[in-house]
Design a protein around this motif. Structure first.
Motif, mmCIF file in Angstrom:
data_model
loop_
_atom_site.group_PDB
_atom_site.id
_atom_site.type_symbol
_atom_site.label_atom_id
_atom_site.label_comp_id
_atom_site.label_asym_id
_atom_site.label_seq_id
_atom_site.Cartn_x
_atom_site.Cartn_y
_atom_site.Cartn_z
ATOM 1 N N LEU A 42 0.834 -1.201 0.000
ATOM 2 C CA LEU A 42 0.000 0.000 0.000
ATOM 3 C C LEU A 42 0.867 1.248 0.000
ATOM 4 C CD1 LEU A 42 -2.582 -1.024 2.773
ATOM 5 C CD2 LEU A 42 -2.906 -1.180 0.288
ATOM 6 N N ARG A 43 0.351 2.298 -0.654
ATOM 7 C CA ARG A 43 1.014 3.589 -0.591
ATOM 8 C C ARG A 43 0.738 4.231 0.759
ATOM 9 N NH1 ARG A 43 2.720 5.884 -5.440
ATOM 10 N NH2 ARG A 43 2.273 4.649 -7.306
ATOM 11 N N LEU A 44 1.498 5.279 1.078
ATOM 12 C CA LEU A 44 1.387 5.902 2.390
ATOM 13 C C LEU A 44 -0.021 6.441 2.640
ATOM 14 C CD1 LEU A 44 2.772 6.745 5.020
ATOM 15 C CD2 LEU A 44 3.449 8.873 3.887
ATOM 16 N N PHE A 45 -0.629 7.093 1.620
ATOM 17 C CA PHE A 45 -1.957 7.658 1.846
ATOM 18 C C PHE A 45 -2.993 6.565 2.076
ATOM 19 C CE2 PHE A 45 -2.302 6.897 -2.714
ATOM 20 C CZ PHE A 45 -3.635 6.541 -2.894
ATOM 21 N N GLN A 46 -2.781 5.369 1.471
ATOM 22 C CA GLN A 46 -3.696 4.252 1.689
ATOM 23 C C GLN A 46 -3.560 3.707 3.105
ATOM 24 O OE1 GLN A 46 -2.125 2.076 -1.759
ATOM 25 N NE2 GLN A 46 -4.217 2.054 -2.615
ATOM 26 N N ILE A 47 -2.315 3.629 3.576
ATOM 27 C CA ILE A 47 -2.091 3.175 4.958
ATOM 28 C C ILE A 47 -2.723 4.165 5.924
ATOM 29 C CG2 ILE A 47 -0.333 2.725 6.725
ATOM 30 C CD1 ILE A 47 1.559 1.848 4.478
ATOM 31 N N ALA A 48 -2.519 5.469 5.652
ATOM 32 C CA ALA A 48 -3.061 6.511 6.529
ATOM 33 C C ALA A 48 -4.578 6.408 6.642
ATOM 34 C CB ALA A 48 -2.645 7.890 6.013
ATOM 35 N N LYS A 49 -5.227 6.130 5.521
ATOM 36 C CA LYS A 49 -6.695 6.031 5.523
ATOM 37 C C LYS A 49 -7.154 4.853 6.366
ATOM 38 C CE LYS A 49 -10.520 6.240 2.232
ATOM 39 N NZ LYS A 49 -10.893 6.218 0.780
ATOM 40 N N LEU A 50 -6.448 3.734 6.273
ATOM 41 C CA LEU A 50 -6.838 2.519 6.996
ATOM 42 C C LEU A 50 -6.546 2.587 8.489
ATOM 43 C CD1 LEU A 50 -5.763 -0.205 4.411
ATOM 44 C CD2 LEU A 50 -8.100 0.435 5.040
ATOM 45 N N VAL A 51 -5.569 3.417 8.873
ATOM 46 C CA VAL A 51 -5.250 3.538 10.302
ATOM 47 C C VAL A 51 -5.825 4.816 10.904
ATOM 48 C CG1 VAL A 51 -3.151 2.140 10.083
ATOM 49 C CG2 VAL A 51 -3.005 4.631 9.849
ATOM 50 N N VAL A 72 10.913 0.659 7.443
ATOM 51 C CA VAL A 72 11.704 0.253 6.276
ATOM 52 C C VAL A 72 13.175 0.138 6.662
ATOM 53 C CG1 VAL A 72 12.510 0.969 3.992
ATOM 54 C CG2 VAL A 72 10.094 1.244 4.619
ATOM 55 N N ARG A 73 13.651 1.144 7.396
ATOM 56 C CA ARG A 73 15.052 1.147 7.829
ATOM 57 C C ARG A 73 15.379 -0.074 8.683
ATOM 58 N NH1 ARG A 73 15.210 5.427 11.580
ATOM 59 N NH2 ARG A 73 14.699 3.801 13.078
ATOM 60 N N ASP A 74 14.438 -0.479 9.527
ATOM 61 C CA ASP A 74 14.668 -1.603 10.433
ATOM 62 C C ASP A 74 14.330 -2.956 9.818
ATOM 63 O OD1 ASP A 74 15.462 0.219 12.299
ATOM 64 O OD2 ASP A 74 13.540 0.285 13.352
ATOM 65 N N GLY A 75 13.974 -2.955 8.537
ATOM 66 C CA GLY A 75 13.754 -4.226 7.865
ATOM 67 C C GLY A 75 12.399 -4.848 8.098
ATOM 68 N N GLN A 76 11.448 -4.097 8.659
ATOM 69 C CA GLN A 76 10.101 -4.635 8.860
ATOM 70 C C GLN A 76 9.256 -4.489 7.599
ATOM 71 O OE1 GLN A 76 9.719 -2.138 12.568
ATOM 72 N NE2 GLN A 76 8.617 -3.948 13.295
ATOM 73 N N LEU A 77 9.500 -3.419 6.835
ATOM 74 C CA LEU A 77 8.782 -3.164 5.588
ATOM 75 C C LEU A 77 9.788 -2.962 4.464
ATOM 76 C CD1 LEU A 77 6.109 -0.534 6.778
ATOM 77 C CD2 LEU A 77 5.871 -3.030 6.715
ATOM 78 N N ILE A 78 9.301 -3.067 3.255
ATOM 79 C CA ILE A 78 10.103 -2.772 2.078
ATOM 80 C C ILE A 78 9.286 -1.863 1.165
ATOM 81 C CG2 ILE A 78 9.310 -4.821 0.840
ATOM 82 C CD1 ILE A 78 12.858 -3.389 0.648
ATOM 83 N N ARG A 79 9.920 -0.901 0.536
ATOM 84 C CA ARG A 79 9.236 0.007 -0.403
ATOM 85 C C ARG A 79 9.566 -0.423 -1.815
ATOM 86 N NH1 ARG A 79 9.414 6.645 -0.241
ATOM 87 N NH2 ARG A 79 7.875 7.005 -1.898
ATOM 88 N N ASN A 80 8.530 -0.706 -2.619
ATOM 89 C CA ASN A 80 8.785 -1.152 -3.981
ATOM 90 C C ASN A 80 8.973 0.044 -4.921
ATOM 91 O OD1 ASN A 80 6.217 -0.188 -4.696
ATOM 92 N ND2 ASN A 80 5.242 -2.197 -4.507
ATOM 93 N N ARG A 81 9.177 -0.237 -6.211
ATOM 94 C CA ARG A 81 9.478 0.821 -7.168
ATOM 95 C C ARG A 81 8.276 1.732 -7.441
ATOM 96 N NH1 ARG A 81 13.295 -2.297 -11.666
ATOM 97 N NH2 ARG A 81 14.942 -2.910 -10.206
ATOM 98 N N ARG A 82 7.110 1.278 -7.107
ATOM 99 C CA ARG A 82 5.898 2.087 -7.282
ATOM 100 C C ARG A 82 5.640 2.971 -6.069
ATOM 101 N NH1 ARG A 82 2.046 -0.463 -11.072
ATOM 102 N NH2 ARG A 82 0.446 0.642 -9.879
ATOM 103 N N GLY A 83 6.531 2.873 -5.057
ATOM 104 C CA GLY A 83 6.377 3.695 -3.871
ATOM 105 C C GLY A 83 5.451 3.117 -2.828
ATOM 106 N N ALA A 84 5.019 1.863 -3.016
ATOM 107 C CA ALA A 84 4.129 1.209 -2.054
ATOM 108 C C ALA A 84 4.954 0.435 -1.028
ATOM 109 C CB ALA A 84 3.167 0.280 -2.778
#
Length: 778
Positions: A42-51, A72-84
């Motif tokens: 999910l993109r950031l705005f999609q995450i924001a809407k859900l939380v 992302v820095r701590d390796g819990q998430l990864i950001r893909n090339r589409r910014g999600a």
């Protein structure tokens, strides 16, 4: 709560976040849960809407953005090339540390365990040894190993690199001393700091490597000329990131500590200054951790083991404590020590020097007639060592009734003899217990006035060494048992049973000699000892003992008490060396807490923290071993570089799929006989039997066989000695029909590759520049 949030999607940690922040944002756990439920990135705005964080609330939206980036820095998430943003485990990604190989390829060691991920040379051009990366699994290589591709670099490990400066076609580059870093670091002309060719320099990496360009740096320090005395130690310290300076904060703390034991320090301590405690150590030892005393009793023995009370001076959370933890242990190089504690403590106030008052922690032990631990008492005390004795002096006092040392230390002679009598009892108990004791040879380097190797000599262990070892073992066992009874979390010294695959290979090897390892799937040290006893005096004794030793695991520090396989102890920890080992300092703090009877809950460390500390100390121990091995290997190679063309007898110490490693008898230096040197035949490596076997001739070369070799080439950069095969005295054997078919597999747990002399690429901006040979096996 928005309509998108179901009852199950409420933040389970909302209360915790509200207590921490005035304007709370969703917890990491909740963000992960939302992404799990969405089943897609999910993109950031999609995450924001859900939380339930509206974009209009700029402050909370920015805080959410920072939290997601931190994940992302701590390796819990990864950001893909589409910014999600997606969950790491859902995207078949692995986070781990890069382990470089001198031949150019590498591996990713996953943080959460599991098998390593292979990285090709092409992928290794994007990273450096030690980097923490996110990698994806792209398939299997030709050897069936999982192969990976670098997706993202989470953390660069090499901010600075030590190496040798060189020039080529007007360009400057540094060849790293660490053989696991195989890319040269290019230096612009304005980054040379007047350094000269062939000097050892410290480089700050200003541009990390990528697929198309190698690392670029600037010189920040010139350490000295290549081959200068002591440079190999400086290099090892930098290559392995061993801390070796003291902070101003630490020095300020140190200045506040009195130079001598004060009256206030004695409060609540037992006075042992009248007891005949002595230290027994090597002649060049400066930090005396332990002093001992033994006395015969009516039904057994009293053994007093007094250990330097480092915990009195190094308090939790202080600069001294933080630095000691960072170092984990002292590192002992030839003629140089990088101590865990400053010399004011390690060589002075904490060291049990003779004829001065010192604070100590005491294990006062009652031992039965048959060498078993009966009772133990622990207390804090003040002592005054009556003598500083060396192993050589004690051995001579015990074996030569006319020794001058018996007159010099006349008052201590009866107490030394009592210690020796107790040792014989403990040694017998050790044999009955089935503890392992392999006859390995340690060496000592003798330098000349210019710090060049004059000789490499074996260190002979006599009864004085063994006497102290048995006393320390008994104190360590008593400590582990005492703290286990008090249920206080500590780091045990754990040596687990051998792995199933190694046991299978070991039994195959032993079968060739008509030997059987008992114990089924879970053999004990006693079963190992029985095999060792059966081969005593046989020509293949050393061979069998070597293979037995190599089948076992490495000991580690952990709060999970799984016993010590090699010593055959149910409970074992380290108590006796707090000057040079941080785990011992932790154990001392646990003992002091047990005295105060404040309960387990009041202890400053829980089991999770102990697990973290134990893992760190296991890592620093391995770091020290690797650093000292690198320095010693360089010195030995330099020693042998002046002996090109000379012939020596040697013994095979390891067989691999690319040749034989042998140790040159009188020099105790190891070198490689390449497989092509063995004759006109196809030789195959047999993993289980630790040998190379000729396909046509049936010749077998295995551990322990004696050969004659000539020193052909020494490469100091690669720390590698190539030997020319001349003759063998016992290696050529016809193999029987019972031998299994040859195998060319690599030993379990090792990644071996035939040493190559292919050109390596240098990358500088987008141009290839020159070449240098790949480095050999480390």
């Amino acid at each position: 709560m928005t309509s998108q949030q179901s009852e199950e999607q409420r933040d389970p940690y909302a209360q915790r976040e509200a207590e921490k922040y005035d304007n709370p944002i969703p917890s990491r756990e909740f963000i992960s849960e939302v992404l799990e439920t969405a089943q897609k990135p999910l993109r950031l705005f999609q995450i924001a809407k859900l939380v339930d964080v509206p974009e209009e609330d700029e402050e909370r939206f920015e805080a959410l953005s920072r939290r997601v980036k931190a994940m992302v820095r701590d390796g819990q998430l990864i950001r893909n090339r589409r910014g999600a943003f997606g969950l790491l485990q859902k995207m078949d990604l692995i986070k781990g540390r890069v382990l470089g190989h001198p031949d150019g390829f590498g591996f990713v060691v996953p943080e959460d365990g599991g098998k390593d991920l292979f990285l090709s040379e092409k992928e290794m051009h994007k990273v450096l040894h030690g980097d923490i990366i996110i990698a994806s699994v792209v398939g299997e290589d030709r050897r069936g190993r999982r192969e990976g591709m670098v997706v993202e670099i989470a953390e660069h490990a090499n901010k600075q690199i030590l190496g040798r400066l060189g020039f080529e076609d007007g360009l400057a580059w540094v060849r790293p001393n660490n053989t696991r870093i195989t890319q040269d670091v290019f230096i612009p002309q304005d980054g040379l700091m007047d350094a000269k060719e062939e000097q050892i320099v410290l480089v700050e990496v200003i541009h990390q490597p990528s697929l198309r360009s190698g690392p670029i740096g600037k010189v920040v320090e010139v350490l000295g000329d290549y081959m200068a005395p002591g440079m190999e130690i400086d290099s090892a310290i930098h290559d392995h990131n061993i801390p070796n300076t003291w902070s101003e904060e630490l020095l300020a703390e140190l200045a506040e500590i009195p130079d001598e034991v004060t009256e206030a320090d004695l409060e609540g301590r037992k006075d042992l200054r009248g007891l005949q405690l002595v230290t027994i150590d090597g002649a060049d030892t400066k930090d005396f951790d332990d002093a001992v005393f033994a006395k015969r009793r009516k039904n057994g023995w009293r053994l007093v083991v007094a250990i330097a009370d480092v915990s009195h001076y190094v308090k939790p959370g202080t600069a001294l404590d933080k630095e000691a933890l960072k170092r984990g242990n002292s590192v002992y190089f030839p003629q140089r020590v990088v101590p865990m504690l400053p010399s004011k403590l390690s060589d002075g106030l904490c060291s049990l020097n003779p004829k001065v008052d010192r604070l100590c922690m005491v294990a006062d032990l009652s031992i039965t007639e048959d060498g078993k631990l009966d009772r133990s008492q622990f207390y804090q005390a003040v002592m005054n060592s009556k003598a500083r004795l060396t192993y050589t002096q004690v051995h001579e006092m015990l074996t030569d009734k006319n020794s001058a040392y018996r007159e010099e230390f006349a008052e201590q002679v009866p107490h030394v003899e009592a210690l020796h009598e107790l040792y014989k009892v403990l040694q017998k108990a050790r044999e009955e217990r089935g503890a392992l004791e392999f006859d390995t040879t340690e060496t000592r380097i003798v330098f000349d006035e210019e710090r060049k190797i004059e000789a490499i000599v074996p260190v002979v262990r006599n009864d004085a060494h063994k006497l102290i070892e048995e006393c320390m073992l008994m104190a360590n066992v008593a400590t582990a048992r005492y703290l286990k009874w008090h249920k206080i979390p500590i780091v045990y010294r754990v040596h687990e049973s051998p792995l199933e695959e190694r046991l299978k290979n070991l039994r195959t090897f032993l079968a060739d000699f008509g030997l059987v390892l008992g114990g089924g799937d879970e053999p004990t040290a006693h079963d190992y000892a029985e095999v060792s006893a059966k081969v005593a005096g046989e020509p293949y004794e050393h061979l069998v003992q070597t293979v037995l030793l190599r089948s076992m695991n490495q000991a580690v520090y952990t709060p999970d008490n799984k016993g010590h396989f090699g010593l055959n102890y149910e409970h074992y920890t380290h108590f006796t060396s707090p000057i040079r080992r941080y785990p011992d300092l932790l154990v001392h703090r646990a003992i002091r807490h047990a005295w105060l009877k404040q309960g387990v809950e009041g202890f400053m460390y829980d089991e999770a923290k102990m697990a973290e500390l134990g893992s760190h100390c296991s890592d620093t121990e391995r770091r020290a071993d690797e650093a000292t091995r690198d320095a010693v290997t360089f010195l030995k190679c330099e020693f042998l570089s002046h002996r090109l063309g000379e012939e020596y007898d040697a013994v095979i110490t390891a067989a691999t799929n690319f040749g034989l490693f042998v140790e040159i008898d009188p020099l105790y230096v190891e070198g490689l006989i390449h497989i092509t040197e063995l004759g006109e035949d196809y030789f195959h490596y047999d993993n289980a039997r630790h040998c190379l076997k000729g396909e046509r001739t049936g010749k077998v070369y295995r551990l322990g066989d004696r050969v004659r070799v000539q020193v052909a080439q020494v490469n100091l950069d690669e720390r590698k000695v190539d030997l020319r095969f001349i003759t063998d005295d016992s290696a050529q054997k016809e193999v029987s029909a019972e031998d299994s078919s040859p195998s060319s597999e690599t030993p379990a747990g090792e990644e071996q590759a035939e040493p190559k002399k292919r050109p390596k690429k240098r990358y500088y901006n987008k141009k290839k520049r020159g070449s240098r040979n790949s480095k050999g096996k480390s």
